[in-house]
Scaffold this motif. Structure first.
Motif, mmCIF file in Angstrom:
data_model
loop_
_atom_site.group_PDB
_atom_site.id
_atom_site.type_symbol
_atom_site.label_atom_id
_atom_site.label_comp_id
_atom_site.label_asym_id
_atom_site.label_seq_id
_atom_site.Cartn_x
_atom_site.Cartn_y
_atom_site.Cartn_z
ATOM 1 N N SER A 33 45.694 28.234 33.907
ATOM 2 C CA SER A 33 45.471 29.582 34.782
ATOM 3 C C SER A 33 43.508 29.360 34.578
ATOM 4 C CB SER A 33 45.459 30.438 33.155
ATOM 5 O OG SER A 33 45.581 30.237 31.782
ATOM 6 N N ASP A 34 42.905 28.774 34.819
ATOM 7 C CA ASP A 34 41.887 28.713 34.415
ATOM 8 C C ASP A 34 41.233 29.071 35.819
ATOM 9 O OD1 ASP A 34 40.960 27.600 32.185
ATOM 10 O OD2 ASP A 34 41.047 25.692 33.457
ATOM 11 N N VAL A 35 42.013 29.077 37.185
ATOM 12 C CA VAL A 35 41.943 29.818 38.546
ATOM 13 C C VAL A 35 41.903 30.904 38.412
ATOM 14 C CG1 VAL A 35 44.111 29.723 39.014
ATOM 15 C CG2 VAL A 35 42.235 29.214 40.357
ATOM 16 N N LEU A 36 42.216 32.123 37.237
ATOM 17 C CA LEU A 36 41.896 32.644 37.349
ATOM 18 C C LEU A 36 40.846 33.727 36.736
ATOM 19 C CD1 LEU A 36 45.592 34.093 35.552
ATOM 20 C CD2 LEU A 36 45.856 34.403 38.091
ATOM 21 N N ASP A 37 40.494 32.989 35.580
ATOM 22 C CA ASP A 37 39.338 33.795 35.455
ATOM 23 C C ASP A 37 37.854 33.288 36.775
ATOM 24 O OD1 ASP A 37 40.233 34.324 32.932
ATOM 25 O OD2 ASP A 37 39.807 32.025 32.470
ATOM 26 N N LEU A 38 38.382 32.508 37.827
ATOM 27 C CA LEU A 38 37.631 31.842 38.520
ATOM 28 C C LEU A 38 38.010 33.064 39.469
ATOM 29 C CD1 LEU A 38 37.221 28.720 40.845
ATOM 30 C CD2 LEU A 38 38.087 30.281 41.576
ATOM 31 N N LEU A 39 38.914 33.870 40.060
ATOM 32 C CA LEU A 39 39.079 34.105 40.923
ATOM 33 C C LEU A 39 39.103 35.597 40.526
ATOM 34 C CD1 LEU A 39 42.804 33.198 41.919
ATOM 35 C CD2 LEU A 39 41.108 33.542 43.422
ATOM 36 N N GLN A 40 38.445 36.249 39.038
ATOM 37 C CA GLN A 40 38.687 37.386 38.920
ATOM 38 C C GLN A 40 36.398 37.504 39.016
ATOM 39 O OE1 GLN A 40 39.751 40.257 36.792
ATOM 40 N NE2 GLN A 40 38.244 40.850 37.967
ATOM 41 N N GLU A 41 35.906 36.127 38.658
ATOM 42 C CA GLU A 41 34.681 36.255 38.839
ATOM 43 C C GLU A 41 34.182 36.187 40.095
ATOM 44 O OE1 GLU A 41 30.740 33.472 37.925
ATOM 45 O OE2 GLU A 41 32.850 32.424 37.851
ATOM 46 N N ARG A 42 34.704 35.681 41.227
ATOM 47 C CA ARG A 42 34.213 35.958 42.810
ATOM 48 C C ARG A 42 34.961 37.321 43.496
ATOM 49 N NH1 ARG A 42 32.807 30.560 44.192
ATOM 50 N NH2 ARG A 42 32.321 31.153 46.406
ATOM 51 N N GLY A 43 35.837 37.726 42.286
ATOM 52 C CA GLY A 43 36.041 39.067 43.421
ATOM 53 C C GLY A 43 36.848 39.197 44.595
ATOM 54 N N PHE A 44 38.162 38.187 43.533
ATOM 55 C CA PHE A 44 39.518 38.633 44.363
ATOM 56 C C PHE A 44 40.495 39.375 43.962
ATOM 57 C CE2 PHE A 44 37.883 34.274 46.046
ATOM 58 C CZ PHE A 44 38.336 34.286 47.187
ATOM 59 N N ILE A 45 40.321 39.680 42.259
ATOM 60 C CA ILE A 45 41.631 39.969 41.267
ATOM 61 C C ILE A 45 41.153 41.655 40.964
ATOM 62 C CG2 ILE A 45 43.081 40.494 39.660
ATOM 63 C CD1 ILE A 45 42.560 37.237 39.183
ATOM 64 N N HIS A 46 42.078 42.661 41.982
ATOM 65 C CA HIS A 46 41.874 44.507 41.404
ATOM 66 C C HIS A 46 43.387 44.727 41.131
ATOM 67 C CE1 HIS A 46 42.260 48.657 42.723
ATOM 68 N NE2 HIS A 46 43.787 48.107 43.075
ATOM 69 N N GLN A 47 44.613 44.320 40.701
ATOM 70 C CA GLN A 47 45.471 44.393 40.014
ATOM 71 C C GLN A 47 46.286 43.243 39.252
ATOM 72 O OE1 GLN A 47 46.871 48.075 41.688
ATOM 73 N NE2 GLN A 47 46.791 49.130 39.553
ATOM 74 N N CYS A 48 46.950 42.902 38.687
ATOM 75 C CA CYS A 48 48.413 41.703 38.391
ATOM 76 C C CYS A 48 48.897 42.560 37.287
ATOM 77 C CB CYS A 48 47.536 40.660 37.341
ATOM 78 S SG CYS A 48 48.213 39.772 36.472
ATOM 79 N N THR A 49 50.597 42.275 37.577
ATOM 80 C CA THR A 49 51.279 43.091 37.312
ATOM 81 C C THR A 49 51.174 42.208 35.550
ATOM 82 O OG1 THR A 49 52.708 41.540 37.855
ATOM 83 C CG2 THR A 49 52.961 43.217 39.267
#
Length: 405
Positions: free
Chosen positions: A5-21
């Motif tokens: 799940s390291d990729v979730l931290d990367l996506l968050q840092e780059r601005g991709f994540i708004h919400q997750c269920t």
């Protein structure tokens, strides 16, 4: 990058994540094994545009982390149309148009994610689904009262919402469960406006088959001046070259608002974040360096190295006095030149303006230029004997006008 799940931290840092269920559940699922994630598009046009690029880049990062991206094309749902936050119904397309659009969308998707990426059409299961079967499998699991609380539905009630469109969210929910059953897909990616549709799919999967499904939404992007991402004064910024030449695509990124540069570098390039932060912090004239890097990186991903080189040569011709050969070209017959042709006509024919009226407005605002000189009258007749001119619409678009005998 690992398959965890390291990729979730990367996506968050780059601005991709708004919400997750369910962030914790998704993180645990990714840590156990690679997940299959899908991104869906209805076949409403024969190309994706820059507004879709955020999802493609997110999927590239998932793929690099070892997860499997999947494209779902709504060959069936295109006939209905997602009512989410729309004021009017979408026009109905015929089967030939839908088929052509599917080919164009597949082309854009696979350029970013590779030819081996699975592409699925929801017509596979929806075309053969009878109405009574649909009510039994899907409809009985949903409350109309609850559906009416969704913003995407409620906003359309102020205008007109057909029963056909009302059922769209249930069809999308069924898509998710079918992808889970047929392909082991457990993650749906979408824009923030798809949150209700994604939630419905997760609920349906749990009620039907006790499936553990997840949803992740991206922020709805707008430029710093408030425009919807992927739109320009002349229409959508398309990803397929037959819709927008690589040079025009390069220009879009080269001319973004200064305030958007750092954010766009994080979202639309694969540069390390340290370099993104360095470029985004540049000020004044130095910020042009960052814009050129953004344009180069985005064009390379969309069109490849040869098209990037061509776009760079065209930019040199427009801005630096270099070779103009790769600039979009409008060929003008010598006899027509002699008979008289207006700049407004040429602006339309070269793709710089959507109509003569738009060209006139552009000229009135000082945005139409011929060989770098402001042309205040779009109805002026092109004159001269040099046989080649550069017609420009603002700073963003340029075209060669070439006379042939």
């Amino acid at each position: 990058m690992s398959t965890t799940s390291d990729v979730l931290d990367l996506l968050q840092e780059r601005g991709f994540i708004h919400q997750c269920t369910d962030v914790a559940g998704l993180r645990q699922s990714m840590a156990r094994a690679p997940v299959t994630a899908y991104l869906g598009f209805d076949a409403t046009a024969d190309s994706l545009h820059v507004g879709h690029l955020q999802g493609l880049m997110l999927m590239r990062w998932l793929q690099r982390a070892g997860h499997t991206p999947m494209l779902l094309i709504g060959g069936a749902t295109t006939r209905i149309g997602d009512p989410s936050f729309r004021d009017t119904s979408r026009p109905v397309l015929d089967e030939a148009s839908i088929a052509a659009n599917i080919d164009g969308i597949r082309s854009a998707f696979t350029r970013y994610l590779g030819l081996e990426v699975p592409v699925v059409d929801n017509a596979e299961w929806l075309d053969g689904l009878g109405y009574l079967d649909f009510l039994g499998k899907v409809g009985r699991h949903f409350s109309v009262n609850r559906m009416l609380t969704f913003d995407a539905i409620r906003s359309r009630l102020e205008h007109s919402l057909s029963f056909l469109e009302f059922g769209y969210t249930l069809l999308q929910a069924y898509d998710f469960t079918e992808l889970a059953r047929r392909h082991g897909c457990t993650l749906q990616i979408g824009g923030a406006d798809q949150w209700a549709n994604i939630i419905n799919g997760i609920d349906l999967g749990r009620r039907q088959s006790s499936l553990d499904l997840y949803g992740l939404t991206m922020p709805l992007l707008a430029t710093a001046d408030g425009k919807k991402m992927g739109k320009s004064a002349d229409g959508a910024v398309w990803l397929n070259a037959h819709r927008l030449a690589p040079y025009g695509f390069w220009q879009f990124w080269r001319n973004v608002d200064d305030r958007d540069v750092g954010r766009f570098l994080a979202l639309f390039t694969e540069l390390p974040m340290d370099e993104v932060r360095r470029l985004g912090a540049l000020q004044g004239a130095e910020l042009n360096e960052a814009k050129i890097v953004l344009a180069n990186q985005a064009t390379l991903l969309a069109h490849g190295p040869d098209a990037l080189e061509s776009a760079q040569r065209a930019a040199a011709g427009a801005f630096g006095g270099g070779e103009r050969a790769d600039m979009p070209t409008c060929v003008l017959d010598a006899a027509r030149l002699a008979a008289g042709v207006t700049l407004a006509e040429l602006a339309v024919e070269s793709g710089l303006a959507a109509s003569r009226g738009a060209a006139r407005r552009l000229a009135a605002g000082g945005g139409l230029r011929l060989d770098g000189v402001t042309a205040p009258d779009a109805d002026a007749v092109l004159a001269g004997e040099n046989g080649e001119w550069v017609l420009s619409a603002g700073r963003k678009q340029h075209a060669r006008i070439v006379v042939v005998s």
